[in-house]
Design an enzyme around this catalytic site. Sequence first.
Site, mmCIF file in Angstrom:
data_model
loop_
_atom_site.group_PDB
_atom_site.id
_atom_site.type_symbol
_atom_site.label_atom_id
_atom_site.label_comp_id
_atom_site.label_asym_id
_atom_site.label_seq_id
_atom_site.Cartn_x
_atom_site.Cartn_y
_atom_site.Cartn_z
ATOM 1 C CB THR A 123 -16.445 1.590 0.881
ATOM 2 O OG1 THR A 123 -17.037 2.501 -0.055
ATOM 3 C CG2 THR A 123 -16.118 0.284 0.169
ATOM 4 C CE1 TYR A 140 -11.997 3.546 -10.497
ATOM 5 C CE2 TYR A 140 -14.284 3.171 -11.103
ATOM 6 C CZ TYR A 140 -13.180 2.829 -10.364
ATOM 7 O OH TYR A 140 -13.238 1.782 -9.475
ATOM 8 C CG ASP A 148 -2.166 0.828 1.011
ATOM 9 O OD1 ASP A 148 -3.245 0.234 0.807
ATOM 10 O OD2 ASP A 148 -2.078 2.079 1.028
ATOM 11 C CE LYS A 171 -10.706 0.526 -11.496
ATOM 12 N NZ LYS A 171 -9.631 -0.170 -10.747
ATOM 13 C CG ASN A 186 -7.610 -3.733 -4.366
ATOM 14 O OD1 ASN A 186 -8.803 -3.801 -4.646
ATOM 15 N ND2 ASN A 186 -7.174 -3.046 -3.320
#
Length: 259
Positions: free
Chosen positions: A191, A156, A38, A160, A91
């Site tokens: 989330t 975005y 991360d 993707k 991810n």
Amino acid sequence: MSTRLQDKVAIVTGAGSGIGRACALRFAAEGARVMVCDIHQANAQIAVDEIVARGWNAIVHHADVTRIESVQEMVQAAVTHFGRLDILVSNAGGATPTPLENISPDEYHRLIALNLDSVYYGVHAALPVMLAQGGGVFLSIASGAGLGAVTDLAIYGAAKAGMINLMRSVAVDYGSRGIRANTIAPGPMDTPGLRAWLDTTPVGAAGYAAQVPVGRLGTAEDIAAAAAFLVSDDAAYVSGVVLPVDGAIHARLASPNSN
């Protein structure tokens, strides 16, 4: 818990929270040795501490996946520590809904770097390692926005969609050499970020969730369960696919609402 990932070596990016963290925990629970990566190393360390406290195997690594040098260092560190690399889960990613006319060229490049370039960097760094050892698995976490247009997520979604086709191409080009590559397209996930946005909308979180055919928002664990299958030998003949994990949103025809 299954041990179908026993002794597999996995890298998971964006693993300090959310879907990445859930994947790291699930893989470790199923026997994998996991590098938790991360850009926020403190978050990644918390995830590693939890994995190790449960008696599983994980190490932490700070990585900025928008920089090819950082991704190369990440892959090399995993191979140096574990001796091989079997699984790479790309991810890390994300975006804030923004009308296309308000996205500057700089923001466009930032979104592409985070959501598409990063996946290429991972494949470019890990593919030679996997080919040399006789096989490996790539799994990328995309979005429903990569399957169809979502309002205010044009760039975005384009990134993707590119990710999905990149994984398909890897699967086709390298399948005969032991490489598999797949994509998961999550639906609306429960989330903090999504809930914060839903709280600003007229429908609210409950009204939004009610429109999902299964009647709820998804969880990070829903994605992790699908991911664990796709990276395991149980999915040995599954390659080049994009799997929507979205409570049947993608299955529904988006016809005008007559009510």
